[in-house]
Design an enzyme around this catalytic site. Structure first.
Site, PDB file in Angstrom:
ATOM      1  N   GLN A  60      71.415  83.839  58.053  1.00 31.14           N
ATOM      2  CA  GLN A  60      70.344  84.436  57.246  1.00 31.14           C
ATOM      3  C   GLN A  60      69.024  84.523  58.014  1.00 31.14           C
ATOM      4  O   GLN A  60      67.951  84.596  57.417  1.00 31.14           O
ATOM      5  CB  GLN A  60      70.162  83.639  55.951  1.00 31.14           C
ATOM      6  CG  GLN A  60      71.384  83.675  55.040  1.00 31.14           C
ATOM      7  CD  GLN A  60      71.128  83.041  53.688  1.00 31.14           C
ATOM      8  OE1 GLN A  60      70.383  83.555  52.855  1.00 31.14           O
ATOM      9  NE2 GLN A  60      71.757  81.892  53.456  1.00 31.14           N
TER      10      GLN A  60
ATOM     11  N   LYS B 138      71.445  74.078  48.889  1.00 35.53           N
ATOM     12  CA  LYS B 138      70.705  73.347  49.923  1.00 35.53           C
ATOM     13  C   LYS B 138      69.464  72.637  49.366  1.00 35.53           C
ATOM     14  O   LYS B 138      69.137  71.532  49.827  1.00 35.53           O
ATOM     15  CB  LYS B 138      70.305  74.281  51.057  1.00 35.53           C
ATOM     16  CG  LYS B 138      69.227  75.291  50.725  1.00 35.53           C
ATOM     17  CD  LYS B 138      68.837  76.106  51.943  1.00 35.53           C
ATOM     18  CE  LYS B 138      67.754  77.119  51.596  1.00 35.53           C
ATOM     19  NZ  LYS B 138      66.495  76.495  51.183  1.00 35.53           N
ATOM     20  N   THR B 139      68.790  73.251  48.396  1.00 32.62           N
ATOM     21  CA  THR B 139      67.592  72.612  47.848  1.00 32.62           C
ATOM     22  C   THR B 139      67.958  71.325  47.122  1.00 32.62           C
ATOM     23  O   THR B 139      67.263  70.307  47.229  1.00 32.62           O
ATOM     24  CB  THR B 139      66.860  73.572  46.887  1.00 32.62           C
ATOM     25  OG1 THR B 139      66.554  74.786  47.581  1.00 32.62           O
ATOM     26  CG2 THR B 139      65.573  72.955  46.378  1.00 32.62           C
TER      27      THR B 139
ATOM     28  N   ARG C  88      73.153  88.280  47.441  1.00 29.24           N
ATOM     29  CA  ARG C  88      72.198  88.163  46.323  1.00 29.24           C
ATOM     30  C   ARG C  88      72.916  88.357  44.993  1.00 29.24           C
ATOM     31  O   ARG C  88      72.395  87.991  43.942  1.00 29.24           O
ATOM     32  CB  ARG C  88      71.087  89.212  46.418  1.00 29.24           C
ATOM     33  CG  ARG C  88      70.160  89.156  47.638  1.00 29.24           C
ATOM     34  CD  ARG C  88      69.631  87.803  47.938  1.00 29.24           C
ATOM     35  NE  ARG C  88      70.484  87.098  48.889  1.00 29.24           N
ATOM     36  CZ  ARG C  88      70.438  85.806  49.129  1.00 29.24           C
ATOM     37  NH1 ARG C  88      69.603  85.040  48.459  1.00 29.24           N
ATOM     38  NH2 ARG C  88      71.243  85.233  50.020  1.00 29.24           N
TER      39      ARG C  88
ATOM     40  N   ASP D  85      62.853  72.673  55.840  1.00 30.81           N
ATOM     41  CA  ASP D  85      63.672  73.627  55.087  1.00 30.81           C
ATOM     42  C   ASP D  85      63.576  75.011  55.738  1.00 30.81           C
ATOM     43  O   ASP D  85      62.626  75.300  56.469  1.00 30.81           O
ATOM     44  CB  ASP D  85      63.171  73.683  53.643  1.00 30.81           C
ATOM     45  CG  ASP D  85      64.138  74.419  52.723  1.00 30.81           C
ATOM     46  OD1 ASP D  85      65.305  74.622  53.109  1.00 30.81           O
ATOM     47  OD2 ASP D  85      63.714  74.789  51.608  1.00 30.81           O
ATOM     48  N   GLU D  86      64.562  75.873  55.464  1.00 32.56           N
ATOM     49  CA  GLU D  86      64.585  77.247  56.004  1.00 32.56           C
ATOM     50  C   GLU D  86      64.361  77.242  57.517  1.00 32.56           C
ATOM     51  O   GLU D  86      63.589  78.048  58.057  1.00 32.56           O
ATOM     52  CB  GLU D  86      63.537  78.130  55.308  1.00 32.56           C
ATOM     53  CG  GLU D  86      63.700  78.247  53.804  1.00 32.56           C
ATOM     54  CD  GLU D  86      64.901  79.094  53.387  1.00 32.56           C
ATOM     55  OE1 GLU D  86      65.630  79.577  54.265  1.00 32.56           O
ATOM     56  OE2 GLU D  86      65.120  79.258  52.171  1.00 32.56           O
TER      57      GLU D  86
END
Length: 725
Positions: A250, A32-33, A596, A219-220
């Site tokens: 998330q 996504k970044t 993770r 973002d987020e």
């Protein structure tokens, strides 16, 4: 034209989309970044949008700096840069420019965490409040919650009513707000709250800032709260485009205000929204990702998506069931040693747990195996304030030493000030007695102070008598001490839930010690604990990282252990009591934990009785939700109710052949025999000589100060010396 060759089709669509309102649902590890930064570069380079007209909001300085660096590299010839900042930094810039309309100067002070703590220290000193009663963090949470809910100081006083604790907090709230005004300081909460209020009160100021930008990116987005969303909505206005990136699966911060409905309902708030799903994961192997998918799909309140990966591996998720948390910890430590010997660096390994108190047994096992580790974003178990306090209460029963007395004589607060303590210290030196002997034998004070000290001495003497009689289990005495002293009540009144959990875990540690070493004494337990509590922080460059799942958000590791996957622990008991919404939040947390891991995921559970849950531990429902094709089950077997079968010898958990059945391992464990005179090595007590061995127990003579110990013959901490050569 920017180079899109490294992107998949969905990523390309997310970069090039021309819609006014765009929601990108970006799964874990889906890049996504990269998409967000390339989107901004595309607007500047291909669409010729002025960089200063582009705003990108992030929620950490690290993320903001990473985005800035990536865009700078993509647009090396561009002198101007877009606005990329955290939401708090953005608000500072807005307020520096326009706060004068609110009657404050532009050079107002931004209060950081240390500034806030300094104000609280002043208030605590003035009102004689102990941090052991109200920690700074809990008080700041109270103040923050009041501000966010727009509860004034006056209203807080009314809500406190006659409740002593709430009245104290309301007084501190007033002091804090008055000091802010005097200092002309705004804390992080105020930065957003004041900006929103200013925009509401002065439409012309809001219009100016709406015209400042053409395109707004967030973002987020799954982690924003209502007040942050209000600010974003204000800035967007009728003419600007809004591009949000996040993953509802998330959303794990609802406890601090994040609202998953904001991203889920985005299409309702902004008509004609285009939703793009990034569903290719570049981080995890197929088994890890599909296992996580099979869990999260049980949530009903989500955007439907199915992550996939091209990373193949024969390694399945390993689920390991053990008979207690100590055995679980020992297995994890042994597995880490094994992985490290095979070439896996320790810093590529993370151990994740649901709550901080769960680190206790893990830390002890790592120390036993001399595995260097750090607590990421936390404090080691035996260094936590409440753990040290409780152990000092135990020391009063055994040694009554000066350091223990000084630490807990006024914890909880008993009205014993520094002057009283100085008098006791001076008398102790004068009479060449311990401080406890002084307050026990001498009458140094009068009135209320002397009665308080007399009551304390009577309490300690009662505990000493109970301990000497040996009629009460050590852990039961410990429970009584915590209750008699008022320490547990102090934490409960301050709503210090994490500290209470740590206290319960310490009591559980005492209980397990008594069971593992039935002939041991309270003094021996304290000696053993001192070995863990006094060890220096490891300075090794390579170390295992321990952290809560919340702390692990945004990180990735080659190998991940997720521990204590038991119902009531993970998912958390409080969340389970909230119903399906609470369980869904916990399931999202499990999804974050599992994803993770890049190459190997271990999920472990512990059996036996849990002091914190006050019942026998059962397997987490999240383990059962992982489809069979992606997981292998090892360790102790479970009955139809998910309970681990009990056994008396722990060595069955550490056989080299993990594929053997439970009963086969039991039979092997029952055959553990030691010969009189045989040399053994214990992880804590060192080398010793066998005196006798029968009934599953072995008596071993260890050097001073340990002496003769009666131990379980198959305990994993006990090994033959000849086998270690």
């Amino acid at each position: 034209m920017i180079d899109l060759s490294s992107l998949n089709e969905n990523q390309k669509e997310a970069v090039l989309a021309e819609d006014k309102y765009i929601r990108v649902v970006a799964g874990a590890g889906s890049g996504k970044t990269r998409v967000l930064t390339m989107r901004i570069a595309h607007l500047i380079q291909d669409c010729h949008m002025p960089p200063h007209k582009i705003l990108a909001i992030t929620f950490t300085n690290k993320a903001a700096n990473e985005m800035k660096e990536r865009i700078r590299k993509m647009l090396e010839n561009e002198t101007n840069q877009p606005w990329i900042s955290t939401i708090h930094s953005l608000c500072v810039r807005i307020l520096r420019e326009d706060i004068q309309c609110m009657g404050w100067p532009r050079n107002f002070t931004v209060l950081d965490a240390e500034d806030q703590k300094a104000i609280l220290k002043e208030a605590y000193k003035e009102f004689e409040i102990e941090t052991s009663v109200f920690s700074y963090s809990s008080m700041l949470d109270y103040i923050s919650n009041n501000k966010s809910a727009e509860i004034t100081v006056e209203r807080a006083m009314e809500l406190a009513g006659s409740l002593t604790g709430d009245k104290i907090k309301a007084k501190v709230y007033k002091y804090y707000m008055d000091r802010q005004q005097a200092l002309l300081g705004l804390d992080f909460d105020d930065l957003i709250l004041w900006t929103v209020k200013m925009f509401r009160k002065f439409p012309e100021v809001l219009e100016k800032w709406q015209n400042r930008f053409y395109a707004i990116h967030v973002d987020e987005f799954q982690d924003i709260d209502k007040i942050q969303y209000t600010l974003i909505t204000q800035l967007t206005g009728p003419n600007n485009s809004l591009y949000v990136v996040g993953d509802p699966d998330q959303t794990i911060y609802t406890w601090r205000g994040a609202d998953v409905n904001i991203i889920l309902n985005f299409e309702k708030d902004y008509k004609n929204t285009k939703t793009i799903i990034l569903n290719e994961n570049y981080r995890s192997t197929e088994a890890i990702l599909n296992g996580a998918n099979s869990v999260i799909k049980n949530n009903k309140h989500r955007v439907e998506k199915e992550l996939y990966t091209r990373r193949t591996s024969d390694a399945l998720i390993t689920h390991y069931a053990s008979a207690s948390d100590d055995y679980q910890a020992a297995w994890i430590a042994n597995k880490i040693v094994e992985l490290n010997k095979k070439g896996l660096a320790l810093h590529d390994i993370a151990i994740l747990y649901r709550s901080n108190y769960l680190s206790r047994s893990i830390e002890k096992a790592l120390l036993d195996e001399r595995i260097p580790y750090i607590i990421y974003g936390g404090v080691r178990f035996f260094e936590r304030m409440e753990v040290k306090d409780a152990l000092c209460y135990l020391r009063m029963v055994v040694t009554s030493d000066d350091l223990a007395l000084q630490r807990i004589l006024n914890k909880p607060k008993r009205g014993i000030g520094n002057k009283t303590m100085d008098t006791i210290v001076m008398k102790s030196k004068e009479l060449n007695k311990t401080m406890y002997e002084v307050i026990r034998d001498e009458k140094l004070f009068s009135g209320k102070v002397q009665k308080t000290i007399d009551d304390f001495v009577l309490m300690v003497e009662k505990w000493k008598k109970i301990s000497g009689e040996g009629k009460m289990e050590t852990f039961q005495l410990f429970e009584q001490i915590i209750d008699d002293s008022g320490y547990r009540l102090m934490l409960e009144e301050a709503n210090e839930l994490d500290r209470i959990e740590n206290l319960k875990e310490l009591i559980d540690d005492v209980k397990e010690f008594s069971e593992n070493y039935p002939e041991s004494t309270l003094e021996e337990y304290l000696q053993l604990v001192s070995l863990y509590g006094d060890r220096d922080e490891t300075m090794a460059s390579d170390f295992v990282q321990l952290m809560t799942v919340h702390t692990a958000k945004g990180l990735e590791f080659d190998t991940v252990f997720v521990t204590d996957m038991n119902d009531g622990i993970f998912p958390n008991e409080r969340a389970m009591n909230e119903g399906h919404r609470g369980v869904e939040e916990e399931r999202r947390l499990a999804y974050v934990a599992f994803t993770r891991a890049k190459n190997k995921l271990y999920i472990t559970e512990a059996g036996g009785f849990s002091y914190i849950l006050q019942k026998v531990r059962t397997r987490s429902r999240f383990i059962d939700e992982i489809e069979d094709a992606y997981i292998e089950h090892k360790g102790a077997v479970q009955d139809e109710r998910g309970n681990l079968r009990e056994h008396s010898l722990s060595s069955l958990l550490f056989q080299k052949n993990e594929e053997s059945t439970f009963l086969e391992r039991v039979k092997k464990a029952e055959k553990v025999k030691y010969e009189k005179g045989e040399q053994l090595v214990h992880a804590k007590f060192g080398e010793g000589i066998v005196i006798s061995c029968s009934g599953g127990y072995v008596e071993v003579a260890f050097p001073y100060p340990h002496g003769v110990k009666k131990l379980q013959a198959g305990h994993p901490s006990l090994k033959r010396k000849k086998d270690m050569n």
